[in-house]
Design a protein around this motif. Structure first.
Motif, PDB file in Angstrom:
ATOM      1  N   THR A 287      22.259  28.659  50.815  1.00  0.00           N
ATOM      2  CA  THR A 287      22.345  29.753  51.784  1.00  0.00           C
ATOM      3  C   THR A 287      21.521  29.443  53.028  1.00  0.00           C
ATOM      4  N   ARG A 288      20.907  28.293  53.082  1.00  0.00           N
ATOM      5  CA  ARG A 288      20.063  27.919  54.215  1.00  0.00           C
ATOM      6  C   ARG A 288      20.905  27.271  55.308  1.00  0.00           C
ATOM      7  N   ALA A 289      20.618  27.663  56.540  1.00  0.00           N
ATOM      8  CA  ALA A 289      21.278  27.091  57.727  1.00  0.00           C
ATOM      9  C   ALA A 289      22.795  27.246  57.659  1.00  0.00           C
ATOM     10  N   ARG A 290      23.241  28.359  57.106  1.00  0.00           N
ATOM     11  CA  ARG A 290      24.678  28.621  56.985  1.00  0.00           C
ATOM     12  C   ARG A 290      25.060  29.696  57.994  1.00  0.00           C
ATOM     13  N   GLY A 291      25.629  29.308  59.083  1.00  0.00           N
ATOM     14  CA  GLY A 291      26.065  30.269  60.090  1.00  0.00           C
ATOM     15  C   GLY A 291      27.298  31.060  59.670  1.00  0.00           C
ATOM     16  N   ASP A 292      27.970  30.604  58.605  1.00  0.00           N
ATOM     17  CA  ASP A 292      29.181  31.273  58.160  1.00  0.00           C
ATOM     18  C   ASP A 292      28.913  32.432  57.211  1.00  0.00           C
TER      19      ASP A 292
ATOM     20  N   VAL B 261      14.142  32.273  48.043  1.00  0.00           N
ATOM     21  CA  VAL B 261      15.565  32.075  47.781  1.00  0.00           C
ATOM     22  C   VAL B 261      15.931  30.656  48.201  1.00  0.00           C
ATOM     23  N   ILE B 262      16.465  29.873  47.263  1.00  0.00           N
ATOM     24  CA  ILE B 262      16.913  28.514  47.579  1.00  0.00           C
ATOM     25  C   ILE B 262      18.430  28.407  47.545  1.00  0.00           C
ATOM     26  N   GLY B 263      19.094  29.483  47.163  1.00  0.00           N
ATOM     27  CA  GLY B 263      20.549  29.473  47.101  1.00  0.00           C
ATOM     28  C   GLY B 263      21.053  30.694  46.366  1.00  0.00           C
ATOM     29  N   ARG B 264      22.325  30.648  46.052  1.00  0.00           N
ATOM     30  CA  ARG B 264      22.994  31.753  45.379  1.00  0.00           C
ATOM     31  C   ARG B 264      23.834  31.178  44.241  1.00  0.00           C
TER      32      ARG B 264
END
Length: 96
Positions: free
Chosen positions: A87-92, A65-68
């Motif tokens: 979606t990587r390194a997204r704490g939100d 998965v590289i994103g959405r």
């Protein structure tokens, strides 16, 4: 005719090896084969969608998965920051 490489059978994107223009056929190589029509101009090295993908679905490259998808995507569409959300390194974002 532009060429694109599919890096993993699970991928729903391919990477262009040659720049392509809207309306041109594009040959898929690697883990995917076949031909598709580019819906937009796609620069060299950029991604193109190889299967219709609904909004919020995962975008896969290298089988990872590289994103959405931030909107509904159509096969042949140029993929970049305007229609893929990281979606990587997204704490939100909650875990899915």
């Amino acid at each position: 005719m532009p060429r694109a490489i599919v890096l993993n059978q699970a991928d729903n994107v391919a990477t262009l090896l040659d720049a392509g223009s809207a309306g041109e056929p594009c040959t898929l190589q690697g883990e995917g084969s076949g031909q598709m029509t580019l819906l937009q101009d796609v620069p060299f090295g950029h991604k193109v969608c190889i299967a219709d993908t609904p909004q919020s679905a995962n975008v896969l490259k290298y089988g990872q998965v590289i994103g959405r998808a931030s909107q509904n995507l159509k096969a042949g569409e140029h993929l970049h920051v305007h229609n893929i959300e990281s979606t990587r390194a997204r704490g939100d974002l909650e875990k899915r």
